[in-house]
Structures are given as structure tokens and as C-alpha cells.
Write an enzyme that holds these catalytic residues in place. Structure first.
Site, mmCIF file in Angstrom:
data_model
loop_
_atom_site.group_PDB
_atom_site.id
_atom_site.type_symbol
_atom_site.label_atom_id
_atom_site.label_comp_id
_atom_site.label_asym_id
_atom_site.label_seq_id
_atom_site.Cartn_x
_atom_site.Cartn_y
_atom_site.Cartn_z
ATOM 1 N N ASN A 1 -76.847 -80.667 12.878
ATOM 2 C CA ASN A 1 -75.852 -81.509 13.533
ATOM 3 C C ASN A 1 -76.094 -82.988 13.265
ATOM 4 O O ASN A 1 -75.789 -83.854 14.093
ATOM 5 C CB ASN A 1 -75.826 -81.215 15.045
ATOM 6 N N LEU B 1 -79.857 -66.974 24.360
ATOM 7 C CA LEU B 1 -78.470 -67.126 24.792
ATOM 8 C C LEU B 1 -77.995 -68.530 24.452
ATOM 9 O O LEU B 1 -78.439 -69.512 25.049
ATOM 10 C CB LEU B 1 -78.348 -66.868 26.292
ATOM 11 N N ASP B 2 -77.074 -68.597 23.514
ATOM 12 C CA ASP B 2 -76.618 -69.887 23.013
ATOM 13 C C ASP B 2 -75.838 -70.669 24.070
ATOM 14 O O ASP B 2 -74.946 -70.122 24.739
ATOM 15 C CB ASP B 2 -75.728 -69.674 21.783
ATOM 16 N N HIS C 1 -86.337 -84.530 21.933
ATOM 17 C CA HIS C 1 -85.786 -85.880 21.862
ATOM 18 C C HIS C 1 -86.871 -86.935 22.081
ATOM 19 O O HIS C 1 -86.885 -87.970 21.399
ATOM 20 C CB HIS C 1 -84.682 -86.050 22.900
ATOM 21 N N GLU D 1 -80.476 -71.397 25.979
ATOM 22 C CA GLU D 1 -80.281 -72.767 25.510
ATOM 23 C C GLU D 1 -79.340 -73.429 26.514
ATOM 24 O O GLU D 1 -78.256 -72.916 26.794
ATOM 25 C CB GLU D 1 -79.651 -72.824 24.128
ATOM 26 N N ASP E 1 -85.339 -81.907 25.819
ATOM 27 C CA ASP E 1 -85.958 -83.181 26.210
ATOM 28 C C ASP E 1 -87.252 -83.426 25.452
ATOM 29 O O ASP E 1 -87.548 -84.550 25.032
ATOM 30 C CB ASP E 1 -86.244 -83.195 27.716
#
Length: 604
Positions: free
Chosen positions: A389, A254-255, A320, A291, A317
Site C-alpha cells: 500500500n 481475519l482480515d 508504525h 487484523e 502500532d
């Protein structure tokens, strides 16, 4: 829905309409058939002489004709007529497929249009041997619902029920899923329930699908909690069920659920998870994976414990924390990360931000997550967002060398979490994954170009952003799997295969305790992760420093043997520094080379 008697039943929700008709398109002509009002603001009727493959549109109050909001096929694109689909006509041969436990998933994310030269569902079928050779057991498709044109990431889809026409439509998707199940591969489909794309979006002509009370970054918010929202919810819940039932999909991702605005006492997501669980309770299992950038543990907390009840979620997390250690980048949302302790906490607890102050957000962020099982978190060193992105669509292999790529692979594939690979990372693909569209509205095209430029104003690269509308931007994003045979890339590909083989050999990859035991040496940019498995315990050691380090070994109780070392010459490394075997002696010292990851397994 087509019937054996040569008729088709139509049903459409149009609460504000006085009349609704269906236009059957017969060559150059049109046959208009009225529909009758039915309960719940629906109009319905049976039309004779209408069957599978026929084209139609709906007419509201005698006005313009529009495609079906729940169209199952749009063979002429988002502005063309809808097509009747008979799901019963497809002959499935995957009856022996029983699915697999979510904790067993090793996911490979791909974009249908750029994964092969043909860019179709059926063109992926000959690649299934490639997935089996690599060892992954689940493929995740970026969104495939009908979008404008032939080039798009899929998040601008306007017909949630209709597999994209240039990808191969409904039959093509079923053919791919059927073949995957025959090859023991699960299929995850990315779906978008937070917005509908702008071009070809005619839903507002049928009813109040949207609300002006909220605003998403991508356009009008969907109406999940206002007047008439019951049927809007039903529309998307029906969509989810159709993917599972009509297409045999194993899991839905699920975006961006943080873009679903809903202040109901029982939210849309709770209703969705409850309905899927009750309606699809047998084999194979049906999973919902979120997501979300909220770090809200309620998302994956069971409904009976007051949560939303989704099965798992992507953990940004972890990405990143890992990415900043590998690259040193600190711009944008990376400013909250960069310390070895961040990755240590993610290994130990899942989220890094569990209520602490986030500099990027300027506020406290997140909730505690260490009480949830590790198998509810999907982790990755790359995905479509983290590459696409960026202004230049840079993959990790374009930013760091192979030593760091192997450390990243070890962190993801040997973690206690569900690992996800993004297409091409397994051999160090360096072609960019760029953002691309193929709209027909010039104003929308210019708006996309302007929006992308603004989005990267914070990014200090100075690179010119490739034109999202340009076909070349799309072509540049195709992967080249044959390059895995090149010497340097072949070693990396072999290392990925080795790690995946190890992970699958330790089935079930399920911890005997709630969380791994993590130890961190901040001054040496090193950490260890003890993963207690039901088969055999595994210990991971990482050195993110460019210098060799020595650390006190936390290994205990028995003898441990190396099963993977990123510095092994077998994988193109400069030579191992860690000992082949260690025993659990108090005070024993373990040496790690620069940019090194080593995996030990306890011997029986």
C-alpha cells in the site's frame, strides 16, 4: 456432498426464491434436477449420477444459472460452473501433528502467486526446507479463495470456500498443508469476512447476503445484523470450520475486522470465536487472529470477561512506531508516530494509542492493552499491506540500509510478542510488492486504476503508480530467494537465522511476568527492554541515533552475556561497541554504536 452410491446431495439457501434447480453439466448438454423446499429457507435434494469432479450450477425461479455460493471449487474461474469436491478422497498423512502453542509461532507471510515462479500451492512444497533452514515454524498464506483471473492479492475473492484454481485448487492446498505438518510447520490462512469482491459475485441472486445500511471501503457491507442475517453468519462460520476441518488449517487471520459492521447484542465475531472454541476444542488447536485498526482490546479479551474472544491480533502500532524511527517518514498515518517513546510504550503495553488524541484521526483513539499477554500481539517490521500500500510497493530494504534492517529484525524477533516476517525480508529483498489484479470487466479495471491513484494522493513520492492490471506489475512482485547467497544479503540472512535460533532456544518464549520492563532515553533515541522469560531473562538495547551513545545499564542480579549484536562483523557490521559481558553493578554504563541493537542473556 457426494455419496458412495454415485449420488450427490445439494443444499442451498435461497429465502426469496420460489423454486431452485441444479443444472448438471454433461458435456455440451445440461441435466436439470429440481430441489425441494426444506426448513430454514433452504432447498435441497439428492441427484443421482453426480459425483466428485462433476460440474453444476443453480437456477433460481427458472432464470439464469449461477455458480454455487458455497462452491468448493471453481475450475473455470469466478464465472464458470462449480465443481463437486469429495473431501474424504484426500489421504492425509499428518496424523502425528499436534499443533503448537500460539506463543511459539514464528510466522512467515507469503503470497502464493509470487513466492515461486510457478505460483502454485504445490510449488511451495519444495521450499519447506528453506523455511526449516531459516527457522520459522508457521507460514501464513495471503487469501487463496477464488478470485477473478490469475493475479490478485486475494482480498477480492468471491467464493470463500473454494481454493483458487490456478493455485492448484482444493487438492493443491491440502497437499501443501499436509507437507507443512509433516515438516513441523503450522499453516495460517488469511480469510476475508468483511466484504466479497465485485467480479463474479452472485451471492445477491440467492439471498440478502448484503446490506445497504453500512458501507465498507471495498464495497457493499455483509449483512451480519439485519433481517435474514442468521444464515449469513452461518455461511461464514461454516467457512471457518471448513478450513480447520477439511483443510487442517491451524489458524485463520481475519482480515480488517473493523470493516465488519454488526451492532447485534452478540456479534458475528463473538459467535464465530465461540463456535470455533466449542467445535474444535481438541488437538491440534485452532486459532483466530484479527487484523484491526481500532485498538479495541475487547477483540482479544476472553468472552467470559466480556470480550470477543479472538486469540491474537496484528499490532500495527508497533510497526508504525518502528518504521518511523527507521525511516523518518511522517506522512499519512505515520504522522502519529516518530518518537522513541512510542516504541517504548508498544514494547511495554502493546498498543501505542490507548485513548490518546490521534492527529491523523482527529480524535482520541484506542483502549488500554497492557493487561493482555504479550503473546496476543503479532508484530512485524514489514507485511503485505505496509509494502503493497505504498505507490511503488517499496519494501523496507529499499528505504534503509542493512544496519537499520538488523535493528528492525532484532526488535521483531526478540520481542515478547509473536513475530511475523514478510517473504524476502530475511535477506533484504528489494523487488517491490505491488498491488495487482486481473479482472475481465473493463469498467472495473478502470475503477481500480482510478481508486489506486486517489488512494495515494497524500503520498509525496511523485512516483507513477504501476498499472494494477498489468501482468508486468505482478511479475515485478516475485521474490528471488537465490539472491540471499549474495555477500551483503547473505550476512543479513545469517543474522535472521541467528535471531530465530536464539528465540527457539529459549523455548518456551513465555514471560514469567505480565509485561517487560522498558526504559527510554529520549534525548539519545535509545531504549532498553527487559524480558523476563521462564528459561532465561533477556535484555534488549536499541540505539536509533546515527551517533554512538552511553546509557546507564538497567541490568541487575548476576552476569549477562551478549548473544546478538547488529554491529558484529559476523553480520556485516562495523564492529561491536557494547561489552561482551556485564554484571548487575549499580551505575554501570553501557555503550552502544550508531544504529545498534544488542541482546544480552542472563547467565546461570
Amino acid at each position: 456432498m457426494p455419496s458412495a452410491d454415485g449420488s450427490t446431495s445439494f443444499r442451498v439457501w435461497a429465502p426469496l426464491a420460489r423454486t431452485v434447480s441444479v443444472d448438471m453439466i454433461e458435456g455440451p448438454g445440461v441435466r436439470r434436477e429440481p430441489l425441494a423446499p426444506a426448513g430454514g429457507d433452504y432447498f435441497e435434494g439428492k441427484v443421482r449420477g453426480a459425483g466428485c469432479g462433476d460440474l453444476y450450477r443453480f437456477v433460481i425461479d427458472g432464470g439464469p444459472a449461477f455458480p454455487d455460493p458455497a462452491s468448493r471449487s471453481q475450475p473455470e474461474g469466478v464465472h464458470g460452473p462449480s465443481q463437486i469436491v469429495d473431501h474424504a478422497s484426500f489421504r492425509w498423512s499428518d496424523g502425528g501433528w499436534q499443533g503448537r502453542g500460539l506463543e511459539e509461532y514464528i510466522i512467515y507471510e507469503l503470497h502464493v502467486g509470487t513466492f515461486t515462479e510457478e505460483g502454485t500451492f504445490e510449488a511451495i512444497v519444495p521450499c519447506l526446507d528453506y523455511f526449516r533452514d531459516l527457522g520459522v515454524n508457521a507460514i501464513e498464506l495471503m487469501p487463496v479463495s477464488q478470485f477473478p483471473g490469475s493475479r490478485n492479492w486475494g482480498y477480492d475473492g468471491t467464493y470463500p470456500f473454494a481454493p483458487h484454481n490456478t493455485y492448484g485448487g482444493p487438492r493443491g492446498l491440502k497437499t501443501l498443508v499436509n507437507a507443512c505438518h509433516e515438516q513441523d510447520l503450522a499453516v495460517i490462512l488469511d480469510v476475508v469476512y468483511n466484504h466479497i469482491g465485485p467480479e463474479g459475485n452472485y451471492l445477491a441472486n440467492f439471498g440478502p447476503y448484503f446490506t445497504d445500511r453500512y458501507r465498507t471501503p471495498w464495497g457493499d457491507a455483509l449483512n451480519f445484523d439485519g433481517p435474514f442475517s442468521d444464515e449469513v453468519r452461518a455461511y461464514f462460520i461454516r467457512n471457518a470450520l471448513d478450513w480447520f476441518v477439511d483443510y487442517h488449517i491451524d489458524a485463520l487471520r481475519l482480515d480488517a475486522i473493523h470493516g465488519i459492521f454488526d451492532f447485534s447484542a452478540r456479534t458475528f465475531l463473538e459467535e464465530l470465536s465461540g463456535t470455533v472454541a466449542s467445535a474444535l476444542s481438541g488437538d491440534p488447536p485452532a486459532y483466530l487472529i484479527a487484523e484491526s485498526d481500532l485498538n479495541d482490546i475487547r477483540v482479544i479479551t476472553p468472552r467470559e470477561s466480556g470480550g470477543i474472544g479472538l486469540d491474537a491480533q496484528w499490532n500495527d502500532d508497533f510497526h508504525h512506531a518502528l518504521h518511523t524511527l527507521l525511516t523518518g517518514e511522517k506522512q499519512g498515518y505515520y504522522e502519529d508516530f516518530g518518537d522513541i517513546g512510542d516504541l517504548a510504550k508498544s514494547f511495554a503495553e502493546g498498543y501505542v494509542y490507548t485513548g490518546e488524541f490521534s492527529s491523523y484521526r482527529g480524535r482520541r483513539h484506542g483502549s488500554p492493552s497492557k493487561h493482555r499477554p504479550a503473546a496476543q500481539f503479532v508484530v512485524f517490521s514489514q507485511n503485505h499491506d505496509q509494502a503493497g500500500n505504498r505507490p511503488g510497493g517499496d519494501r523496507l530494504a529499499s528505504l534503509v540500509g542493512h544496519d537499520r534492517l538488523k535493528v528492525a529484525a532484532t526488535a521483531v524477533l526478540m520481542s515478547p510478542f509473536i513475530p511475523l516476517l514478510f517473504m524476502g525480508e530475511e535477506y533484504g529483498e528489494t523487488t517491490p510488492f505491488l498491488y495487482f489484479v486481473s479482472h475481465s470487466d473493463e469498467r472495473l479495471i478502470e475503477a481500480v486504476r482510478t481508486g489506486r491513484s486517489r488512494e495515494f494522493a497524500w503520498f509525496p513520492s511523485g512516483k507513477e503508480i504501476p498499472d494494477p492490471q498489468g501482468e508486468e506489475t505482478f511479475l515485478l512482485s516475485r521474490v528471488h530467494r537465490e539472491s540471499r547467497l549474495e555477500k551483503a544479503r547473505h550476512a543479513l540472512y545469517g543474522f535472521y537465522r541467528h535471531l530465530i535460533t536464539l528465540r527457539r532456544s529459549l523455548t518456551p518464549w513465555r514471560m514469567t511476568e505480565g509485561r517487560p520492563l522498558v526504559k527510554c532515553w529520549p534525548d539519545r533515541r535509545s531504549l532498553s527492554v527487559m524480558v523476563p522469560l521462564s528459561g532465561s531473562d533477556v535484555a534488549l538495547f536499541f540505539n536509533f541515533s546515527e551517533k554512538g551513545v552511553s546509557i546507564e545499564s538497567p541490568l541487575h542480579e548476576g552476569s549477562w552475556a551478549v548473544i546478538a549484536d547488529t554491529l558484529s562483523p559476523r553480520w556485516g557490521g562495523s564492529g561491536e561497541k557494547a561489552p561482551d559481558r556485564m554484571t548487575g553493578e549499580h551505575g554501570a554504563v553501557l555503550s552502544l554504536g550508531p544504529l545498534n541493537a544488542v541482546v544480552y542473556r542472563r547467565e546461570e
